[in-house]
Scaffold this motif. Structure first.
Motif, PDB file in Angstrom:
ATOM      1  N   ARG A  99       0.841  -1.209   0.000  1.00  0.00           N
ATOM      2  CA  ARG A  99       0.000   0.000   0.000  1.00  0.00           C
ATOM      3  C   ARG A  99       0.874   1.256   0.000  1.00  0.00           C
ATOM      4  O   ARG A  99       0.545   2.242  -0.654  1.00  0.00           O
ATOM      5  N   VAL A 100       1.990   1.217   0.724  1.00  0.00           N
ATOM      6  CA  VAL A 100       2.899   2.366   0.735  1.00  0.00           C
ATOM      7  C   VAL A 100       3.486   2.577  -0.664  1.00  0.00           C
ATOM      8  O   VAL A 100       3.576   3.720  -1.141  1.00  0.00           O
ATOM      9  N   PHE A 101       3.857   1.498  -1.346  1.00  0.00           N
ATOM     10  CA  PHE A 101       4.342   1.630  -2.727  1.00  0.00           C
ATOM     11  C   PHE A 101       3.275   2.292  -3.593  1.00  0.00           C
ATOM     12  O   PHE A 101       3.581   3.166  -4.407  1.00  0.00           O
ATOM     13  N   GLU A 102       2.011   1.880  -3.429  1.00  0.00           N
ATOM     14  CA  GLU A 102       0.905   2.498  -4.188  1.00  0.00           C
ATOM     15  C   GLU A 102       0.820   3.986  -3.896  1.00  0.00           C
ATOM     16  O   GLU A 102       0.637   4.787  -4.813  1.00  0.00           O
ATOM     17  N   ILE A 103       0.929   4.356  -2.623  1.00  0.00           N
ATOM     18  CA  ILE A 103       0.837   5.765  -2.216  1.00  0.00           C
ATOM     19  C   ILE A 103       1.880   6.615  -2.939  1.00  0.00           C
ATOM     20  O   ILE A 103       1.594   7.738  -3.355  1.00  0.00           O
ATOM     21  N   ILE A 104       3.083   6.062  -3.107  1.00  0.00           N
ATOM     22  CA  ILE A 104       4.142   6.850  -3.767  1.00  0.00           C
ATOM     23  C   ILE A 104       4.165   6.608  -5.286  1.00  0.00           C
ATOM     24  O   ILE A 104       5.033   7.126  -5.989  1.00  0.00           O
ATOM     25  N   GLY A 105       3.209   5.816  -5.783  1.00  0.00           N
ATOM     26  CA  GLY A 105       3.079   5.618  -7.226  1.00  0.00           C
ATOM     27  C   GLY A 105       4.154   4.756  -7.847  1.00  0.00           C
ATOM     28  O   GLY A 105       4.522   4.938  -9.012  1.00  0.00           O
TER      29      GLY A 105
END
Length: 165
Positions: free
Chosen positions: A61-67
């Motif tokens: 989810r953190v990877f998703e947040i930073i795109g």
């Protein structure tokens, strides 16, 4: 001239490192659960292996947040810690000291993760990534809890009988 590196770059590189480390930790915990003799220790390892799966999902989810795509990068520290665990299991796996040694290995891994999650949480906050900071903070608290539980289990293990050398 190469582009100057930023805290964003450091955050992303460290995130990849921790993603690899967390997946390696799940494997190490499952192996430790199989090797543990004391029920309380086996249970602690099994529970944290399941919890760590959730931690991997939080990192995604953190990877998703930073795109960025979720991918790991070889974590030399985790490779060293898990190699040490393998060696210790070979040396002590069939001895009375096995569970104590396993706890020592597990805590070395947990302490590395606590250091990394604390760092990532503070960087996320500094970068204005509040949701990421919250997710990383949840994992940091879980890592601290398992470390405390491992301490309790270690203290409850019977002392190895002293042997004359």
């Amino acid at each position: 001239m190469a582009k100057e590196k930023t805290l964003n770059d450091a955050f992303y590189e460290t995130l990849k490192d921790v993603y690899y480390a967390e997946k390696a930790s799940v494997r190490a915990l499952k192996k430790s659960a199989k090797a543990a003799r004391a029920d309380a220790l086996r249970q602690a390892f099994q529970t944290h292996a399941e919890e760590s799966q959730g931690q991997v999902e939080r990192l995604e989810r953190v990877f998703e947040i930073i795109g960025k795509a979720a991918r790991g990068k070889t974590c030399e520290a985790m490779q060293g810690l898990t190699a040490e665990m393998e060696e210790d299991l070979e040396d002590f796996g069939d001895t009375e000291a096995a569970d104590d040694v396993l706890i020592g290995c597990a805590q070395a891994i947990e302490h590395y993760e606590i250091a990394r999650y604390g760092l990532l949480k503070s960087w996320a906050a500094k970068l204005g990534l509040d949701e990421a900071a919250d997710l990383l903070g949840q994992t940091l608290e879980e890592e601290k809890k398992i470390d405390a539980l491992l301490n309790e289990v270690a203290e409850a293990l019977p002392a190895e009988r002293a042997r004359a050398a």
